[in-house]
Design an enzyme around this catalytic site. Structure first.
Site, short mmCIF file in Angstrom:
data_model
loop_
_atom_site.label_atom_id
_atom_site.label_comp_id
_atom_site.label_asym_id
_atom_site.label_seq_id
_atom_site.Cartn_x
_atom_site.Cartn_y
_atom_site.Cartn_z
CE LYS A 278 62.63 14.91 82.32
NZ LYS A 278 63.18 16.24 82.32
NE ARG A 313 63.52 17.36 88.97
CZ ARG A 313 62.53 16.59 88.54
NH1 ARG A 313 62.70 15.76 87.53
NH2 ARG A 313 61.33 16.68 89.13
N1 HH2 Z 1 61.84 17.44 84.78
C1 HH2 Z 1 60.62 17.22 85.34
C2 HH2 Z 1 60.16 18.03 86.38
N2 HH2 Z 1 60.93 19.01 86.88
N3 HH2 Z 1 62.95 20.24 86.87
C3 HH2 Z 1 64.16 20.47 86.35
N4 HH2 Z 1 64.95 21.45 86.83
N5 HH2 Z 1 64.65 19.72 85.31
C4 HH2 Z 1 63.92 18.70 84.76
O1 HH2 Z 1 64.42 18.07 83.80
C5 HH2 Z 1 62.62 18.43 85.29
C6 HH2 Z 1 62.16 19.24 86.36
C7 HH2 Z 1 59.76 16.12 84.82
O2 HH2 Z 1 60.05 14.92 85.46
P1 HH2 Z 1 59.25 14.32 86.72
O3 HH2 Z 1 59.25 15.27 87.87
O4 HH2 Z 1 59.85 13.00 87.02
O5 HH2 Z 1 57.80 14.06 86.19
P2 HH2 Z 1 56.43 14.86 86.31
O6 HH2 Z 1 56.63 16.21 85.71
O7 HH2 Z 1 55.45 14.00 85.51
O8 HH2 Z 1 56.06 14.96 87.75
#
Ligand code: HH2
Length: 336
Positions: A278, A313
């Site tokens: 992040k 995660r």
């Molecule tokens: N962060 C993201 C998405 N889903 N779910 C949970 N439970 N906790 C988190 O911290 C979280 C999440 C954002 O990260 P990412 O999926 O890598 O990116 P994007 O939203 O751009 O797909």
């Protein structure tokens, strides 16, 4: 109202009177007590009331079939063109399947998402999100994958399609608030649910987020979301919480939360930490390229595990598995 944070320890030598933290690998002998607007106090565990001590120390029930007595790795698979670090890499079903199978070797859960929730992201139509995620989940199940699969979505229709395809857990970054049908769908499906804290929508969440006290405000919000989920008919043993690093939070907010994550154990359910790659990791390490933030992500994941976070995660599953194994070996002297 007082807020009670167990001070998490992992040292092999435990003082008399120390109790396990959430039945896991950490212990505590003292807690930090907060009241809004006052300086925190530290008290020995013997001064906590019996109910609080039991809630903080008792083992959490298995979540999604996984015992919560050891840290669990959730591998991220974004079937999207625009996720902040792996966007576009796994949009083709073959690429998604290959990555999922690779991650399955080290992950305890696979988290599949079809909509980016990065700051500034636009909403994806449910039909499109279903078309991205359900076939990948179905193909993984047809291929014999038995790991728990979570669907990372805010939309009830997407969750339903994912459950029908074989997903077993709901991961909702709005804690059932975005879609009014979500709580009902989750309760009817009887699936475990991760309630993540966020404010506003991805499109606007980083526009000057404000808290009175970020740690206590996020705690109160998650307590309220838990109460709503229970009222909607989702039993406590099917719920987990997540403070939502980066979702409507500044760098200072994220760091305050990360340094005192163990407060969330007082909610009595497993806690998930999602910090992988992040923006705050890039800010602190001066690394603009999200794909190069693995070392910082490992450090934050281990800092979370040292505070008893039951689920982590991550994008880099194999690297996190190695880091975790070595952290465990080095902190327990190989006894675990
Ligand atoms: N962060 C993201 C998405 N889903 N779910 C949970 N439970 N906790 C988190 O911290 C979280 C999440 C954002 O990260 P990412 O999926 O890598 O990116 P994007 O939203 O751009 O797909």
């Amino acid at each position: 109202m007082s807020y009670i944070r167990p001070i998490p320890m992992t040292d092999p030598a435990r003082p008399i009177g120390a109790v396990p933290l959430a039945g896991g690998w950490c212990w505590f002998s003292h807690a930090e007590i907060f009241h809004r607007g006052e300086i925190a106090r530290i008290v020995p565990v013997a001064q906590l009331d019996g109910e609080t001590r039991d809630r903080l120390s008792s083992a959490r029930p298995a979540f999604g079939g996984l015992a919560m007595d050891r840290p669990r790795i959730m591998g991220i698979l974004n079937v999207t063109p625009d996720s902040f670090s792996d966007g576009g890499q796994f949009l083709r079903p073959e690429a998604a399947l290959m990555q999922a199978r690779k991650m399955a070797a080290g992950a305890d859960i696979l988290d599949i998402g079809g909509e980016s929730t990065r700051p500034g992201a636009a909403e994806v139509l449910a039909a499109e999100e279903i078309a991205r995620t359900a076939p990948v989940i179905a193909a993984l199940r047809h291929g014999g994958l038995e790991l728990p699969i979570s669907i990372d979505t805010r939309k009830a229709a997407v969750a339903e399609a994912a459950f029908a395809a074989g997903a077993t857990i709901l991961n909702d970054v709005t804690a059932l608030q975005f879609d009014p049908a979500m709580a009902r769908v989750a309760a009817a499906a009887g699936r475990p649910v991760i309630l993540m804290h966020s404010i506003a929508t991805p499109a606007t969440m980083q526009d000057d987020p404000f808290y009175d006290d970020v740690l206590l405000d996020v705690y109160d919000a998650l307590a309220a979301r838990l109460a709503e989920a229970l009222a909607a008919g989702i039993p406590r043993e099917k719920l987990a919480v997540d403070p939502g690093i980066g979702f409507g939070k500044t760098l200072a907010h994220n760091l305050t939360l990360l340094s005192r994550l163990s407060l969330f154990h007082n909610l009595g359910v497993p806690v998930l930490l999602g910090a992988s790659r992040k923006r705050f990791i890039g800010t602190i390490s001066a690394e603009a390229d999200a794909a190069k933030r693995m070392p910082g992500s490992l450090a934050v994941a281990l800092a979370g595990v040292a505070q008893g976070m039951q689920m982590i995660r991550v994008h880099d599953v194999a690297e996190t598995r190695q880091a975790l194994s070595l952290w465990q070996a080095a902190t327990t002297g190989g006894a675990a």
